[in-house]
Scaffold this active site. Structure first.
Site, PDB file in Angstrom:
ATOM      1  N   GLU A 147     -11.566  -0.257  -2.787  1.00 59.65           N
ATOM      2  CA  GLU A 147     -10.705   0.308  -1.730  1.00 59.65           C
ATOM      3  C   GLU A 147      -9.516   0.988  -2.401  1.00 59.65           C
ATOM      4  O   GLU A 147      -9.398   1.032  -3.620  1.00 59.65           O
ATOM      5  CB  GLU A 147     -10.223  -0.787  -0.773  1.00 59.65           C
ATOM      6  CG  GLU A 147      -9.322  -1.821  -1.440  1.00 59.65           C
ATOM      7  CD  GLU A 147      -8.947  -2.981  -0.526  1.00 59.65           C
ATOM      8  OE1 GLU A 147      -9.391  -3.042   0.635  1.00 59.65           O
ATOM      9  OE2 GLU A 147      -8.198  -3.856  -0.992  1.00 59.65           O
ATOM     10  N   ASP A 180       0.829  -1.217   0.000  1.00 58.20           N
ATOM     11  CA  ASP A 180       0.000   0.000   0.000  1.00 58.20           C
ATOM     12  C   ASP A 180       0.862   1.266   0.000  1.00 58.20           C
ATOM     13  O   ASP A 180       0.653   2.171   0.839  1.00 58.20           O
ATOM     14  CB  ASP A 180      -0.920   0.041   1.236  1.00 58.20           C
ATOM     15  CG  ASP A 180      -1.673  -1.258   1.478  1.00 58.20           C
ATOM     16  OD1 ASP A 180      -2.134  -1.867   0.500  1.00 58.20           O
ATOM     17  OD2 ASP A 180      -1.790  -1.663   2.664  1.00 58.20           O
TER      18      ASP A 180
END
Ligand code: FUB
Length: 341
Positions: free
Chosen positions: A242, A32
């Site tokens: 997401e 991420d």
């Protein structure tokens, strides 16, 4: 496999054909990656994946991370420095578990680390921690940001200096449980379960000048098709799941995000940060591993996509960050990147 501890890595140059297939960091597992240019240097704010021994499920319980590291490099292709642990779960007064995908921002001499974590009631909230240095360490505020919920904060600062937080994630990210405005403890574990109705959209909130609080109640960031209709819940190849990121290119606003269970990074474009955003296409095809999460940053006259896969471990919850060049067509569309698999 990655070993624990702090290390730096000498990398091949971007001219090396192998460069784009190499993990940027192999001393620990990272995912991420939120990249920002501070003081001319690229800083990376990733998740720090660990083997916590938690069984895998659709809620992402196996992503049971406990701290954050910050990394930096002079430019892509140079040595990556690990600045060590900058924030620990036990130093966040309100947090219970699962430090998921963070982001960072700068304003008026302070650096802000934004992060999602489940609170003591197991509800995801978004917290903020502050430092006077880009590389941390960061000190957490005593409470999560008032009015925040769900996961994956991405803080976009516009050219006029105004910052916005974009956030949210369905399934384990709990966004579907907030559909009525309050948290439904026994709500759906996936989405709204209404494939013919508009999908859940990411949220946006303007930040106050303190960068610690929202200046408004979070609003939906509408993502529409070429006919102006909202993407539907059943449109799993295109709908938001997401991992939002916002950037600006040639005066237009690009919202990119993961489609989750279809494993793509896709993007949509608007002429203002609140949208509506019109869906454009795929930015990154599926990578090794279940999740796909990224950031986009301009540095040294080029645009870079930071992302992750699971090349080092072969396990979906033990990921490694990578970088590749991102290219635009003359009309502003992004050329789809096909990762090594
Ligand atoms: O790293 C934990 C979660 O996995 C992130 O918050 C999601 O975006 C997915 O990458």
């Amino acid at each position: 496999a990655a070993a624990g501890g702090c290390a730096t890595a000498q990398r091949a140059t971007p001219a090396d054909p192998q460069f784009l297939n190499q993990p940027l960091i192999s001393s620990i597992y990272t995912a991420d990656p939120s990249a920002h240019v501070f003081n001319g240097r690229i800083y990376l704010y990733p998740s720090h994946d660990i083997e916590a021994g938690v069984p895998e499920d659709d809620l992402g319980s196996h992503f049971a991370m406990r701290d954050y590291h910050v990394f930096s490099m002079e430019r892509v292709g140079t040595e990556v420095s690990d600045h060590g642990v900058v924030l620990r779960l036990e130093d966040i007064p309100w947090a219970g578990r699962q430090l998921w995908a963070p982001d960072a921002a700068y304003k008026d001499g302070k650096y802000f680390l934004y992060f999602p974590a489940k609170d003591k009631q197991d509800i995801f909230r978004i917290g903020v921690a502050v430092s006077d240095r880009a590389e941390g360490p960061f000190k957490a505020e005593p409470e999560p940001i008032n009015g925040s919920f769900s996961i994956d904060p991405a803080v976009f600062t516009d050219t006029d200096g105004q910052s916005y937080m974009i956030f949210g994630g369905i399934w384990g990210g709990q966004l579907q449980r907030w559909a009525t405005g309050t948290y439904e403890q026994n709500g759906s574990v996936t989405d709204l379960k209404q494939p013919d109705k508009p999908a859940l959209m990411p949220k946006i909130a303007r930040m106050n000048a303190d960068m610690l609080t929202f200046a408004e109640a979070p609003r939906d960031l509408s993502i529409v098709d070429e006919a102006g209709k909202p993407l539907l819940g059943g449109d799993s190849d295109r709908r938001f799941f997401e991992g939002s990121w916002m950037h600006k290119y040639q005066g237009r606003y690009y919202l990119s995000y993961s489609t989750g269970d279809t494993h793509r990074l896709v993007y949509a474009v608007a002429d203002n940060p609140y949208g509506p955003f019109t869906y454009q296409g795929v930015l990154l095809d599926p990578v090794q591993g279940w999740t796909n999460h990224h950031s986009i940053v301009e540095h040294d006259g080029k645009w870079w996509l930071f992302y992750h896969d699971t090349q080092l471990s072969g396990k979906t919850h033990l990921r490694n960050v990578k970088v590749t060049e991102l290219n635009y067509n003359p009309d502003g569309s992004i050329r789809t990147i096909k990762p090594m698999r």
